[in-house]
Scaffold this active site. Structure first.
Site, PDB file in Angstrom:
ATOM      1  N   SER A  60      -7.491 111.931  16.677  1.00 53.49           N
ATOM      2  CA  SER A  60      -7.076 113.301  16.848  1.00 53.49           C
ATOM      3  C   SER A  60      -5.570 113.469  17.019  1.00 53.49           C
ATOM      4  O   SER A  60      -5.099 114.592  17.071  1.00 53.49           O
ATOM      5  CB  SER A  60      -7.784 113.885  18.076  1.00 53.49           C
ATOM      6  OG  SER A  60      -7.316 113.238  19.254  1.00 53.49           O
ATOM      7  N   LEU A  83     -10.293 118.489  19.230  1.00 54.69           N
ATOM      8  CA  LEU A  83      -9.740 117.160  19.510  1.00 54.69           C
ATOM      9  C   LEU A  83     -10.758 116.045  19.348  1.00 54.69           C
ATOM     10  O   LEU A  83     -10.517 114.931  19.793  1.00 54.69           O
ATOM     11  CB  LEU A  83      -9.242 117.102  20.958  1.00 54.69           C
ATOM     12  CG  LEU A  83      -7.827 117.513  21.211  1.00 54.69           C
ATOM     13  CD1 LEU A  83      -7.613 117.704  22.701  1.00 54.69           C
ATOM     14  CD2 LEU A  83      -6.877 116.435  20.702  1.00 54.69           C
ATOM     15  N   ILE A 132      -9.162 108.533  22.960  1.00 53.82           N
ATOM     16  CA  ILE A 132     -10.412 108.399  23.717  1.00 53.82           C
ATOM     17  C   ILE A 132     -11.470 107.676  22.882  1.00 53.82           C
ATOM     18  O   ILE A 132     -12.487 107.227  23.408  1.00 53.82           O
ATOM     19  CB  ILE A 132     -10.932 109.781  24.181  1.00 53.82           C
ATOM     20  CG1 ILE A 132     -12.022 109.656  25.257  1.00 53.82           C
ATOM     21  CG2 ILE A 132     -11.472 110.590  23.014  1.00 53.82           C
ATOM     22  CD1 ILE A 132     -12.442 110.979  25.872  1.00 53.82           C
ATOM     23  N   GLY A 133     -11.205 107.564  21.570  1.00 57.63           N
ATOM     24  CA  GLY A 133     -12.166 106.858  20.716  1.00 57.63           C
ATOM     25  C   GLY A 133     -11.475 106.251  19.500  1.00 57.63           C
ATOM     26  O   GLY A 133     -12.114 105.740  18.580  1.00 57.63           O
ATOM     27  N   GLY A 134     -10.144 106.326  19.536  1.00 58.98           N
ATOM     28  CA  GLY A 134      -9.360 105.828  18.411  1.00 58.98           C
ATOM     29  C   GLY A 134      -8.284 106.811  17.987  1.00 58.98           C
ATOM     30  O   GLY A 134      -7.634 106.651  16.952  1.00 58.98           O
ATOM     31  N   SER A 135      -8.050 107.823  18.801  1.00 54.85           N
ATOM     32  CA  SER A 135      -7.214 108.957  18.402  1.00 54.85           C
ATOM     33  C   SER A 135      -5.729 108.664  18.276  1.00 54.85           C
ATOM     34  O   SER A 135      -4.990 109.472  17.722  1.00 54.85           O
ATOM     35  CB  SER A 135      -7.419 110.118  19.373  1.00 54.85           C
ATOM     36  OG  SER A 135      -8.660 110.738  19.142  1.00 54.85           O
ATOM     37  N   LYS A 162       2.229 114.979  21.141  1.00 52.86           N
ATOM     38  CA  LYS A 162       0.931 115.549  20.753  1.00 52.86           C
ATOM     39  C   LYS A 162       0.696 116.862  21.496  1.00 52.86           C
ATOM     40  O   LYS A 162       1.037 116.994  22.675  1.00 52.86           O
ATOM     41  CB  LYS A 162      -0.177 114.542  21.086  1.00 52.86           C
ATOM     42  CG  LYS A 162      -1.557 114.946  20.597  1.00 52.86           C
ATOM     43  CD  LYS A 162      -2.582 113.856  20.900  1.00 52.86           C
ATOM     44  CE  LYS A 162      -3.955 114.211  20.358  1.00 52.86           C
ATOM     45  NZ  LYS A 162      -4.955 113.149  20.633  1.00 52.86           N
TER      46      LYS A 162
END
Lengths: 539, 539
Positions: free
Chosen positions: B214, B188, B235-238, B138
């Protein structure tokens, strides 16, 4: 000054504590007359003069560490009732001489001990890893049916605990016997032994000295051998300071390994500061391991949502260690006995075959500033609010730091700044660790040995490891000695003569197992004499 | 609109990327003509039509997972040069069809592959656990000599990385070969694939669909099999959103287990929000384990001060699991294909002998509110500042949440509130976990399957586990099917027909090993057909 209403509660509290001590455990008046906060005598000397313990009681409370007692208990060489009674008696004597107890429940304890003995007799096996062993508990930890005043007058109105803290459930499931809770200083936030509620807890080895804090009563009680194993808590040195002041072992694990839930409230939830952790105080290094290991083997994360699911790791034994030595910091330089004792330890360890590396450490000042900024991230001035509710004055030790704790109103940006400082400071330490690939670090545990009441000051040599979240243990070693330690500015050899000395063993975050293993090895090598090794230093 | 100066940098960036693709890897014009953000065709169909891969290249990039490829490499059944070249070629084709790449360095990769082959030939052993395997990275992770734009126009002025992120050093020491970096969306911070710098990354299976974000390019590239193993961050589902959108596996470990240091700056240090973690995207469940395990076996805490010293735990195999099932939440209820696919999974797992427990879960709303409050703990509006520096407009997806992220100025008290909510919410979940003593939880990974560009919305079913810091993996399973999934408000069966489905496997904090083991078992049982088990679902 507290109001008459509060004073009544305080008086009742103290009277109720006193009433628990049976007549036959009472210290004779001629000995009691020697007790004061100015007396430079040792509690152990007064114990001897009291002439209350028989030979067996003395043997049980002095000769063994917890590991050895557990072995005697499991093999029925001694009953839990006998061990528990001996420690209740010695704790009751301690209470009269050095005032380390916030709660006593000796009758319950002896009942519990009977149950343990019955279990072993019926089932032919121990109830668990702490079978029959008396364990003392710091006041903030809840035991169902007991109070927890946390050193606040206002907390005297709080009800008895309706349930156990998680650590208590685990200890009881493991067969432990609970018999007392130990004092904490006002607001839990200083390294001294005074609260308006319980008065002054005195050092086991010198009544005119502070026991350290905030696990003040634990340190004093274990130092007095009124307990063989105790549970304290540590947010800035609160296990290690009382341990080193009273000549015993103490361990502050990485945060959130030991279960912390269901204690009496210290701060409302959400405080973005250093995480407080539980930790053992003990009379041998292997007992620190015993406690930590067996609590983790109970898998506390299954019953405590604050507890990390990080399993106990059994490490292979090693013969020698690579030990980084950090001797001093110019901003908070250590006093002659500390520096002499650390040097002696280093030499002894070098002779024992360990590899010693002298470290160039980052400044300790950054740690102190960031820690205090972190503690002051509370615009509600929580501890001062709780103090005001009880109408009590600030103790001198708390007055000194009150302004720093209240500070100007903190902002979100202060939280960022604290986090950023902590990260960059940890990275500085990472470079030190990496460049030498050390197993553990050896450093002072405080600037001085134990000192007269009110003189402990800022716990710079312990709080640094809380900030970094590094596991750290203190090992008692040697004593302050006025014939060896010369006076310097701020240091009076006479005032600390004979105080227990210590060293601190520190590891990288979550290397608790490595620190415990190293602590056992280092303690063994420091206390070996003419090739004979001992698990316990002499008291 | 960006200024002409910035537009020039963007054009140069895109031209420079395009120039890396050799003539013989160019997609024919007639196929390229079909490429658009509205085309409902699969990238894999266009790949076939391009007719650029020979049978061996197709076999190497489609038939094996990373574990199988590593075995072929170690036993010299294939050379690293051959494998790496095949993946470079397929990634280059992917770039022309679905635009997943932010950087390409195929020549360097093939040189590196030669070195790996030489090492194996000379030394007679592999360089490490990733020997010869191409791994995609990434964009935010630094590779020495490469750029990292993070989806910000303003970052185009940042220099090439002067050193590797720690994870890169570990992968290279382990023998991996690096060949490309993958796209991220603007700032992001959304689950979409668009940035002003790189334009739109498209879903591997449907060009009109978002790849999720992201780790957009990772999801698309692994879904296209232009990579067999990639490193994203979450960080939230990335990691999980792009994995499930593109029909591949993704794993978000507990925070601070994988090394996070030395990345391109996402936020200045100190942000007191949810901790972002790295995580693998893969084509099989066992490859998630492979990646996580071998990075941990390299003991990242010795080189990365953010990385916890929590060792990899090898778990004993188990036959069956106790699986808690959480099917839906009234506030963010899942759409028909997600609910049908989860039900199918549960039935299949029940038949395979696992114990299924239907859970009564706490409301997901609290998790969403607390997560967003946590993300908005930034009065500097960092991401908007970085966007403004490049003069770029907010993408539609970012516009939607901009207000929530900017919010009113946050205070220290907001940090307390976020922490307190998180703790009490975790305790609510602890009660669920404890009351059933489940091994893992099975739930949706998102409200929908992959959706048209710009429609992903709030990642409620993933961010909840970031807030709680629970490890979570997604498993691709079945597909949306307009013949089975009826239209409901907000859901158009036609628009998602054929999109990959998935389920999410969740464990308690730091039970990463348990989640990975369960993910392997569940994936095996979901993809077994008539008694035949397979490590990879069909693409």
């Amino acid at each position: 000054m507290v109001s008459a209403e509060w004073q009544k509660l305080i008086d009742e509290k103290r009277a109720s504590l006193d009433s628990v001590i049976p007549q036959e455990w009472r210290v004779p008046g001629n000995v009691l007359a020697k007790v004061s906060n100015e007396a430079t005598i040792s509690g152990l000397t007064l114990l001897k003069e009291s002439n209350l313990l028989n030979a067996r009681e003395q043997e049980l409370t002095e000769k063994y560490d917890a590991t050895a007692l557990l072995d005697l208990l499991a093999t029925k060489q001694v009953s839990s009732v006998e061990v528990v009674t001996a420690f209740c008696k010695r704790a009751a004597i301690a209470q009269q001489l050095i005032n380390p107890l916030a709660e006593m429940f000796f009758d319950d304890a002896i009942e519990q001990a009977k149950e343990r003995d019955g279990y072993l007799a019926c089932e032919g096996k121990v109830k668990g890893p702490f079978h029959g062993l008396p364990i003392s508990i710091k006041d903030m930890i809840n035991i169902k049916g007991q109070f927890a005043n946390l050193g606040y007058v206002s907390y005297l109105k709080k009800p008895r605990a309706s349930e156990n803290s998680v650590i208590i459930d685990i200890l009881l499931d493991g067969g432990a016997v609970l018999y007392c809770k130990t004092t904490v200083p006002q607001a839990l936030f200083v390294m001294e032994g005074y609260s308006t509620v319980c008065g002054t807890t005195r050092n086991a080895h010198n009544l005119s000295h502070t026991p350290g804090g905030s696990s003040s009563g634990e340190g004093a009680l274990v130092g007095f051998r009124g307990s063989v194993l105790g549970v304290g808590s540590d947010i800035g040195g609160s296990v290690r300071a009382p341990a080193l002041c009273n000549g015993v072992y103490g361990f502050r694990p990485s945060s959130d390994r030991l279960p912390y839930s269901k204690q009496q409230q210290f701060f409302p939830p959400g405080w973005p500061s250093i995480t407080c952790t539980l930790g053992p105080l003990a009379v041998s290094a292997r007992d620190l391991t015993l406690f930590f290991k067996h609590v983790l083997l109970a898998e506390p994360w299954k019953v405590d949502s604050t507890s990390h699911a990080i399993h106990w790791r059994e490490l292979p034994p090693v013969k020698t260690l690579k030990i980084g030595v950090w001797r001093d910091d110019p901003a908070f330089s250590v006093y002659p006995p500390v520096s002499r004792i650390l040097s002696s330890a280093v030499e002894k360890l070098r002779k024992a075959g360990h590899e010693i590396v002298e470290l160039e450490a980052p400044s300790i000042v950054e740690a102190v500033i960031t820690s205090f900024k972190s503690f002051s991230l509370d615009n509600n001035a929580t501890i001062f609010k709780y103090l005001e509710e009880g109408g009590e004055d600030l103790s001198p030790a708390l007055s000194v730091i009150a302004q720093a704790l209240k500070g100007p109103a903190a902002t979100l940006e202060d939280v960022w700044a604290v986090n950023a400082s902590k990260e960059s400071y940890r990275e500085e330490w990472a470079r030190v660790w990496r460049s030498h690939n050390i197993d553990v670090l050896l450093c002072p545990g405080s600037r001085n040995t134990s000192v007269p009441h009110g003189m402990y000051g800022n716990p710079v040599w312990t709080v640094i490891w809380n900030l970094l979240d590094f596991p750290a243990a203190v090992i008692p070693y040697l004593k302050a000695d006025k014939t060896l330690d010369k006076p310097v500015d701020g240091f009076d050899p006479e005032a600390v003569h004979g105080s227990p000395g210590s060293v601190q063993v520190v590891g990288w975050r979550f290397q608790d197992e490595e620190v415990l293993r190293a602590t056992e090895i280092i303690a063994r090598d420091l206390h070996s004499q003419e090739g004979k090794s001992s698990v316990m230093p002499r008291i």
